[in-house]
Design a protein around this motif. Sequence first.
Motif, PDB file in Angstrom:
ATOM      1  N   TYR A 137       2.917   0.325 -11.587  1.00  0.00           N
ATOM      2  CA  TYR A 137       1.651   0.563 -10.901  1.00  0.00           C
ATOM      3  C   TYR A 137       0.724  -0.645 -11.058  1.00  0.00           C
ATOM      4  CZ  TYR A 137      -2.683   2.962  -9.561  1.00  0.00           C
ATOM      5  OH  TYR A 137      -3.862   3.323  -8.943  1.00  0.00           O
ATOM      6  N   SER A 177       2.365   1.681  -3.426  1.00  0.00           N
ATOM      7  CA  SER A 177       1.329   2.100  -4.372  1.00  0.00           C
ATOM      8  C   SER A 177       1.052   3.597  -4.289  1.00  0.00           C
ATOM      9  CB  SER A 177       0.041   1.318  -4.098  1.00  0.00           C
ATOM     10  OG  SER A 177      -1.014   1.792  -4.891  1.00  0.00           O
ATOM     11  N   GLU A 178       1.028   4.125  -3.078  1.00  0.00           N
ATOM     12  CA  GLU A 178       0.733   5.548  -2.879  1.00  0.00           C
ATOM     13  C   GLU A 178       1.785   6.456  -3.511  1.00  0.00           C
ATOM     14  OE1 GLU A 178       0.332   6.106   1.282  1.00  0.00           O
ATOM     15  OE2 GLU A 178      -1.605   5.064   1.428  1.00  0.00           O
ATOM     16  N   LYS A 179       2.996   5.942  -3.660  1.00  0.00           N
ATOM     17  CA  LYS A 179       4.092   6.757  -4.189  1.00  0.00           C
ATOM     18  C   LYS A 179       4.255   6.627  -5.707  1.00  0.00           C
ATOM     19  CE  LYS A 179       6.599   6.306   0.179  1.00  0.00           C
ATOM     20  NZ  LYS A 179       7.765   5.711   0.869  1.00  0.00           N
ATOM     21  N   TYR A 223       0.839  -1.204   0.000  1.00  0.00           N
ATOM     22  CA  TYR A 223       0.000   0.000   0.000  1.00  0.00           C
ATOM     23  C   TYR A 223       0.875   1.256   0.000  1.00  0.00           C
ATOM     24  CZ  TYR A 223      -3.963  -3.025   1.299  1.00  0.00           C
ATOM     25  OH  TYR A 223      -4.937  -3.995   1.327  1.00  0.00           O
ATOM     26  N   ASN A 224       1.941   1.224   0.782  1.00  0.00           N
ATOM     27  CA  ASN A 224       2.853   2.376   0.842  1.00  0.00           C
ATOM     28  C   ASN A 224       3.547   2.608  -0.497  1.00  0.00           C
ATOM     29  OD1 ASN A 224       2.302   2.934   3.534  1.00  0.00           O
ATOM     30  ND2 ASN A 224       3.965   1.651   4.306  1.00  0.00           N
ATOM     31  N   HIS A 244      -0.517  -3.279  -8.068  1.00  0.00           N
ATOM     32  CA  HIS A 244      -1.945  -3.417  -7.782  1.00  0.00           C
ATOM     33  C   HIS A 244      -2.451  -4.834  -8.043  1.00  0.00           C
ATOM     34  CE1 HIS A 244      -3.646   0.546  -6.637  1.00  0.00           C
ATOM     35  NE2 HIS A 244      -2.443   0.927  -7.022  1.00  0.00           N
TER      36      HIS A 244
END
Length: 227
Positions: free
Chosen positions: A210, A198-200, A195-196, A214
């Motif tokens: 990406y 993915s946010e970046k 999750y961390n 995911h």
Amino acid sequence: MKLSNRLDNIARFIPNCKCIADIGTDHGLIPIYAVLNGICDKAIASDIKKGPLQAAKKNIEYYGLLDKIELRLGSGLEVLKLGEANVIVIAGMGGYTISNLLEAEEKIAKEAEFLILQPTQHPEALRRYLVNFGFKILDEELVKDDNKYYHIIKTSKGEEPPYKNEAIYYLGLRLIEKKHYLLREYLTFNLKKLYNVSEKLDPNTQMDRYKEVHELIKGFEDVMKCL
């Protein structure tokens, strides 16, 4: 003789046999434990560096086992003759490194009755190699030692169908099948990291990465629902 949780679980995977080979033996603890506890009659302890072999020799001498544990200097499985060891242990190396060692001496690897493999990182790379190059994954263990997670894989020559879900290479099909008690905790730990990441990521400029992250997140979440 007391082993760490990681080494103890590796030793538990070794069946009774005539001879084991511990590749990258470091301090020689696995061969010593196996011989002392009657798991094998004799053992081969090898390492690519002289320092670890000297440390292993001191430990072997301490337990009076120099007549049962042979020390060999060399890289990977090249120190072994075909069929010399019933069980080969390779622990404490990365998944890519272990894969390369097996590929370099594939005949020796496949002649052994069992391989006990413990990657320190990239277990997915090792599982992918095993699945693609004629090895059957028989059993798996997940252990937590000194606040780190370790995969242990028991394998032998055979066929393992390719995994449709990429997440299985990271998590281990046998661990999922038996709903291993640590797997939910391990999944939660890794999902947080994903999750961390993915946010970046910017989906406009990093589309491939990406999508990869995911898809892995979805695979992990799907496995979590089955536990």
